[in-house]
Design a protein around this motif. Structure first.
Motif, PDB file in Angstrom:
ATOM      1  N   ILE A 102       1.863 -15.489 -17.801  1.00 32.77           N
ATOM      2  CA  ILE A 102       0.640 -15.254 -17.038  1.00 32.77           C
ATOM      3  C   ILE A 102      -0.458 -14.941 -18.039  1.00 32.77           C
ATOM      4  N   ARG A 109      -6.072 -25.237 -16.193  1.00 31.81           N
ATOM      5  CA  ARG A 109      -5.038 -25.572 -15.213  1.00 31.81           C
ATOM      6  C   ARG A 109      -4.174 -26.750 -15.671  1.00 31.81           C
ATOM      7  N   ASN A 162       1.787 -20.502 -16.650  1.00 37.49           N
ATOM      8  CA  ASN A 162       2.251 -20.576 -15.269  1.00 37.49           C
ATOM      9  C   ASN A 162       1.197 -20.091 -14.280  1.00 37.49           C
ATOM     10  N   ARG A 163       0.427 -19.074 -14.661  1.00 39.86           N
ATOM     11  CA  ARG A 163      -0.632 -18.555 -13.807  1.00 39.86           C
ATOM     12  C   ARG A 163      -1.782 -18.073 -14.685  1.00 39.86           C
ATOM     13  N   HIS A 203       1.944 -12.588  -8.065  1.00 41.15           N
ATOM     14  CA  HIS A 203       2.261 -13.672  -8.992  1.00 41.15           C
ATOM     15  C   HIS A 203       3.549 -13.388  -9.770  1.00 41.15           C
TER      16      HIS A 203
END
Length: 129
Positions: A89, A102, A108-109, A122
């Motif tokens: 993250i 993105r 992943n986030r 998340h």
């Protein structure tokens, strides 16, 4: 006396990397109240995050985008080479950065620090306790 055939669940381990002691403390406090998650290490820069990840083998890594030595994205690229299955993250103060990154599959986030209250959702989706 332990009960036979009872599986003991281990907490999921989290590595936090942020050069701000205030942010690290806030994240540690967030995980203190969450059952099933433990902070295994805290890093102050991207290179330290890589070194600590190799030592502690966390289940999830949270990286600040802007850090000294290696920024979060640079550290994430190295970490994905070493630990391709560990979710990452990226925390950022730059709200528009998420759209730009993105396409980068190593993250992943991407979460804005202003939306940090959404972090646990998340985390739970990436590594359920």
């Amino acid at each position: 006396m332990p009960l036979p055939n009872r599986k003991v669940e281990m907490a999921k381990t989290i590595l936090i990397a942020d050069d701000s002691p205030i942010i690290r403390e806030m994240l540690c406090r967030l995980f203190e109240v969450e059952e099933g998650y433990d902070i295994c290490a805290e890093a102050t820069n991207g290179q330290e995050a890589i070194d600590l990840a190799l030592k502690h083998r966390p289940d999830l890594i949270i990286l600040d985008f802007v850090m000294p030595v290696l920024n979060g994205l640079e550290a994430a690229r190295e970490l994905k080479k070493i630990m391709p299955d560990v979710p990452i993250i990226l925390l950022t103060q730059h709200a528009n950065l998420g759209a730009m990154l993105r396409a980068d599959s190593i993250i992943n986030r991407i979460i804005s620090k202003s939306d940090a209250f959404e972090l646990m959702g998340h985390v739970r989706s990436l590594v359920p306790a």
